[in-house]
Design an enzyme around this catalytic site. Structure first.
Site, short mmCIF file in Angstrom:
data_model
loop_
_atom_site.label_atom_id
_atom_site.label_comp_id
_atom_site.label_asym_id
_atom_site.label_seq_id
_atom_site.Cartn_x
_atom_site.Cartn_y
_atom_site.Cartn_z
N ASP A 122 38.89 37.36 43.69
CA ASP A 122 38.34 38.70 43.49
C ASP A 122 38.16 39.03 42.01
OD1 ASP A 122 41.25 38.72 43.39
OD2 ASP A 122 41.14 40.90 43.24
N GLU A 186 44.10 40.05 43.79
CA GLU A 186 45.01 40.05 42.63
C GLU A 186 44.85 41.33 41.83
OE1 GLU A 186 46.54 39.65 38.63
OE2 GLU A 186 44.43 39.92 39.13
ZN LIG Z 1 43.07 37.70 36.73
#
Ligand SMILES: [Zn+2]
Length: 484
Positions: A122, A186
């Site tokens: 992501d 994340e």
């Molecule tokens: Zn990162």
């Protein structure tokens, strides 16, 4: 006479003190550099840049929650599989919690624990306003790949995969199993991705030899009196908390204010938080960092650090003053970030609220920092924490074979770099993996200018193509050193 004796005694003590401290500094010797038979691979940097460019073009912005449509992550995985055919052919693909993915390349020796190579699929959003290139165009220009995720962190994922792709193409097969673990959130703490992957592995009875993820940094050594580059490997992560400070007072019309107002009391509380900083202290990672760097420092720095135990009362505040970076290493930082009172300018609000963002040092906790703030501001201020607060991570082992090999690899590929462990001050997926090993390391194998580093999460994010090739060499060599 008595005065003379005291004088001589003081003089003798001073001479003794100076001799001892100087002798200790002189005893700090540079470690011998081991011979290495490392021969760098030729890397087709334009081909790797094209792969990164294609990855950037797929808009894998973090989902707001795991129920949102994440089909773009499947598109991204199909792309990755198409540009790394050898890895794909040799991998077992395991989807975890819908969009997180593990590519497992089975090693020939089952007695070796697997290595986990982490990256997140992501990226944070990007508004095209102010960009010189389309943030999701993957444009290659002037030696860079432009776009969101080109640094953070599709570059590392591409380099890690390319390193293995090259070895597999050469007909090499790993003895140690390699697990590519790619989360998908994340940027929103990794609770749906990395956390679930680590739980899945734990439930499958997996233990890991080591974990490598983004983080760490390459610094110019000058700020610490070193004439070389320093590669810092993150061996822990600071904790994180947002504290909401709330003051309640009778509200009313601003034409007849009460003696104390909610906004005034909140302002006073925030001022106190800023003034009463948390105490600096030595942690395992900061001690290890300075121990690794001391042999390479110029004499005054070396003298100070070789005598860290004696000079600590001076050294700790000094390091807090030297630079914002060393300040972050030495203490929990408290940053007031938001304040809110009435919604109209002529009203006394019944409640004033402010936010203090804390990055919590090893050895402290969300709770102990809250206690510090409460003591500082007084009982009339209510304190609560926002969701997402997390204690500092455990600290990784630096006496392991895995750390030694990582250090060796960095030294080989980035010749002349000094390697040192340090506390990583931002966040990464790696913190979720301590249930599987003590050898969790964070290192981003791309040297970058401060200006380019500032583009991460910002405008005109871009990845230097020469560095992308160097990063690929790093992963290739890491596999050679630890997995073949
Ligand atoms: Zn990162």
């Amino acid at each position: 006479m008595a005065g003379q004796i005291i004088g001589y005694t003081l003089l003798a003590l001073a001479v003794l003190f100076i001799s001892v401290t100087v002798a200790r500094a002189l005893a700090v010797k540079k470690p011998k550099i081991e011979d290495s038979e490392y021969v760098p691979h030729e890397i087709d940097k334009h081909a790797v840049a094209e792969k990164l460019s294609g990855a950037v073009r797929i808009k894998t912005v973090t989902l707001p929650d795991n129920d949102a449509d994440g089909s773009v992550f499947y598109e991204y995985q199909r792309y990755i599989e198409s540009v790394f055919p050898k890895v794909t052919e040799n991998a077992e693909k395991i989807l975890v919690n819908k969009y997180a993915v593990i590519y497992k390349i089975k090693g020939s020796d089952e007695t070796l624990l697997p290595a986990a190579v982490l990256a997140h699929q992501d990226v944070v959003p990007a508004d095209p306003e102010g960009w010189e290139a389309d943030p999701f165009g993957g444009e290659i220009r002037d030696g860079y790949v432009y776009g969101r995720g080109s640094q953070d962190m599709k570059s590392q994922m591409i380099a890690a995969l390319e390193g293995l792709e090259i070895l597999l193409t050469e007909g090499k097969r790993p003895r140690r199993t390699i697990l590519f673990c790619f989360g998908h959130d994340e940027e929103l703490r990794g609770t749906y991705g990395a956390y679930e992957i680590s739980k899945y592995l734990e439930n499958s009875g997996v233990r890991l030899e080591y974990v490598i993820d983004e983080g760490g940094t390459v610094l110019d050594g000058k700020i610490l009196g070193i004439d070389k580059k320093i590669a810092l490997v993150g061996t822990c992560e600071k904790g994180y908390a947002d504290y909401i400070l709330k003051v309640k007072k009778d509200g009313g019309h601003a034409s007849a204010p009460t003696r104390r107002t909610a906004v005034g009391m909140l302002a006073e509380a925030i001022y106190k938080v800023e003034k009463h900083k948390m105490r600096p202290h030595w942690t395992k990672p900061t001690k290890e960092m300075f121990a690794a760097l001391a042999p390479h420092m110029n004499f005054p720095f070396k003298l100070a650090l070789a005598n860290r135990d004696i000079l600590s009362p001076l050294l700790k505040p000094l390091l807090c003053l030297v630079s914002p970076f060393t300040n972050c290493l030495m203490r929990t930082t408290l940053a007031p970030t938001q304040a809110e009172g009435a919604s109209t300018p002529n009203t006394l609000p019944g409640v004033a609220e402010g936010t203090v963002n804390a990055r919590i040092n090893t050895g402290e906790s969300v709770q102990s920092v809250q206690a510090h703030i409460q003591k500082t501001v007084g009982k009339h201020v209510e304190i609560s924490t926002l969701e997402g607060s997390i204690d500092p991570s455990p600290v990784s082992d630096t006496s392991s074979e895995a750390y030694a090999m990582l250090k060796k690899t960095i030294g080989e590929v980035f010749s002349g770099y000094i390697v040192a462990p340090y506390p990583f001050i931002a966040a990464s997926d790696a913190k979720h993996y301590y249930n599987l090993t003590d050898n969790v390391y964070r290192f981003t194998p791309f040297e970058k200018s401060v200006e380019d580093a500032n583009r991460i999460h910002g405008l005109n994010e871009r990845q230097d193509i020469d560095m992308l090739a160097e990063g690929t060499r790093f992963f290739l060599r890491l596999y050679e050193n630890t997995c073949l």
